[in-house]
Design a protein around this motif. Structure first.
Motif, PDB file in Angstrom:
ATOM      1  N   GLU A   6     -87.052 -68.952  10.402  1.00  0.00           N
ATOM      2  CA  GLU A   6     -87.501 -70.314  10.152  1.00  0.00           C
ATOM      3  C   GLU A   6     -88.472 -70.308   8.978  1.00  0.00           C
ATOM      4  O   GLU A   6     -89.251 -69.364   8.816  1.00  0.00           O
ATOM      5  CB  GLU A   6     -88.217 -70.885  11.376  1.00  0.00           C
ATOM      6  CG  GLU A   6     -87.373 -70.977  12.632  1.00  0.00           C
ATOM      7  CD  GLU A   6     -88.216 -71.306  13.844  1.00  0.00           C
ATOM      8  OE1 GLU A   6     -88.680 -72.464  13.957  1.00  0.00           O
ATOM      9  OE2 GLU A   6     -88.435 -70.398  14.666  1.00  0.00           O
ATOM     10  N   VAL A   7     -88.410 -71.358   8.174  1.00  0.00           N
ATOM     11  CA  VAL A   7     -89.423 -71.620   7.153  1.00  0.00           C
ATOM     12  C   VAL A   7     -90.116 -72.904   7.583  1.00  0.00           C
ATOM     13  O   VAL A   7     -89.498 -73.965   7.657  1.00  0.00           O
ATOM     14  CB  VAL A   7     -88.801 -71.765   5.758  1.00  0.00           C
ATOM     15  CG1 VAL A   7     -89.887 -72.056   4.733  1.00  0.00           C
ATOM     16  CG2 VAL A   7     -88.050 -70.488   5.377  1.00  0.00           C
ATOM     17  N   LEU A   8     -91.406 -72.801   7.891  1.00  0.00           N
ATOM     18  CA  LEU A   8     -92.084 -73.871   8.606  1.00  0.00           C
ATOM     19  C   LEU A   8     -92.548 -75.005   7.714  1.00  0.00           C
ATOM     20  O   LEU A   8     -92.771 -76.119   8.203  1.00  0.00           O
ATOM     21  CB  LEU A   8     -93.274 -73.305   9.382  1.00  0.00           C
ATOM     22  CG  LEU A   8     -92.951 -72.165  10.364  1.00  0.00           C
ATOM     23  CD1 LEU A   8     -94.197 -71.794  11.155  1.00  0.00           C
ATOM     24  CD2 LEU A   8     -91.825 -72.553  11.307  1.00  0.00           C
ATOM     25  N   ASN A   9     -92.718 -74.764   6.423  1.00  0.00           N
ATOM     26  CA  ASN A   9     -93.285 -75.792   5.554  1.00  0.00           C
ATOM     27  C   ASN A   9     -92.488 -75.907   4.261  1.00  0.00           C
ATOM     28  O   ASN A   9     -91.848 -74.951   3.817  1.00  0.00           O
ATOM     29  CB  ASN A   9     -94.747 -75.468   5.231  1.00  0.00           C
ATOM     30  CG  ASN A   9     -95.623 -75.401   6.471  1.00  0.00           C
ATOM     31  OD1 ASN A   9     -95.778 -76.396   7.171  1.00  0.00           O
ATOM     32  ND2 ASN A   9     -96.181 -74.233   6.737  1.00  0.00           N
ATOM     33  N   GLY A  10     -92.560 -77.089   3.657  1.00  0.00           N
ATOM     34  CA  GLY A  10     -91.883 -77.324   2.380  1.00  0.00           C
ATOM     35  C   GLY A  10     -91.254 -78.691   2.335  1.00  0.00           C
ATOM     36  O   GLY A  10     -90.575 -79.098   3.282  1.00  0.00           O
TER      37      GLY A  10
END
Length: 295
Positions: free
Chosen positions: A168-172
């Motif tokens: 998972e990539v939590l921010n952006g």
């Protein structure tokens, strides 16, 4: 939906479902009332959260689209397609009782798409172990088979099959930022302490056709496990992503950890049968072997 006027509650439910469709958009017509997320003040944040789930798992979608391109297998699948030996999933009336479907090999989604409904029935094939995504992380789900689930308006239940790996990539705020963001990796072992997965990444085709595929594999037993992380295919792509947090789920308490044959005494912890490791994986352009001994 496209025809008719939407209600606020169903706008939320359909955004929750649409986040797990390969093609996801809010589609309206000029004769219906507005239905974009901003017009629903009571559930705007809930709709935003549903959409965010999609982009947290952005690399899952990249990986599945690549698999579909190479193999021709569909991304959205009926449960029996991933469990061909399961007589319940193969029954002709299965879809009359269950709204569930699978995304790729390992994600099972159980949506609610009717107004004022706050429960659903799901069937988790007993031949697999299952993890439920709840409050931002996977948790071991000890039950299998047919079961009733409470589904509050703020939740769309989805499960992961044991033996899988997700990042998972939590921010952006956009796919470019998320594509290069650091990972939180979840390794979800099956009943035999095994798991494997691939992560495809590229530059969105904006500049070049460079790409890379990362392979993650876990082998072990109740006494020890080994997790290997490395490049399977390298199409001249420089990987900017790091693993900020590695989580290995449903494992016994930990007594010793080595990274590339070096014992580490800090940067990891264990709680509630989840092993957490930070700091030690600085770049995915290199290979790593993490060995864990359990108490």
């Amino acid at each position: 939906g496209f025809a008719g006027n939407c209600t606020e509650q169903l706008a939320l439910r359909w955004h929750q479902l649409g986040a797990w469709y390969p093609f996801c958009r809010n589609h309206n017509n000029d004769k219906a009332i507005d239905q974009d997320p901003a017009v629903w003040p009571n559930h705007f944040e809930d709709i935003k959260q549903a959409i965010d789930i999609r982009y947290r798992f952005l690399h899952l979608w990249y990986t599945m689209f690549r698999e579909a391109h190479i193999t021709g297998r569909p991304i959205i699948r009926a449960t029996f397609q991933n469990f061909p030996g399961d007589a319940v999933a193969a029954h002709r009336d299965f879809d009359r009782e269950y709204t569930q479907f699978m995304v790729g090999n390992d994600i099972l989604v159980a949506p609610v798409v009717e107004e004022d409904v706050k429960e659903t029935t799901v069937y988790l094939p007993p031949s697999a172990t299952w993890y439920k995504y709840s409050n931002g992380t996977f948790r071991n789900h000890s039950q299998s088979g047919k079961q009733d689930l409470g589904v509050p308006l703020t939740e769309l239940p989805f499960f992961a099959r044991g033996g899988s790996v997700f990042v998972e990539v939590l921010n952006g705020q956009n796919t470019f930022v998320r594509n290069s963001g650091n990972f939180r990796m979840s390794v979800l072992p099956d009943a035999n302490y095994k798991a494997s997965g691939h992560i495809y990444m590229d530059d969105d085709g904006l500049k070049t056709s460079k790409y890379a595929v990362i392979k993650v594999r876990m082998e072990g037993n109740k006494e020890n496990s080994t997790i290997s992380i490395g490049i399977l295919e390298n199409g001249n792509y420089t990987i900017e992503n790091q693993i900020d947090l590695l989580m290995v789920h449903n494992v016994p308490n930990v007594k010793e950890v080595t990274v590339n044959n070096k014992i580490v005494t800090t940067g990891y912890r264990w709680k509630d049968r989840i092993f957490y490791m930070e700091e030690h994986i600085k770049t995915l352009n290199e290979s790593y072997t993490i060995a864990i001994k359990y108490t």
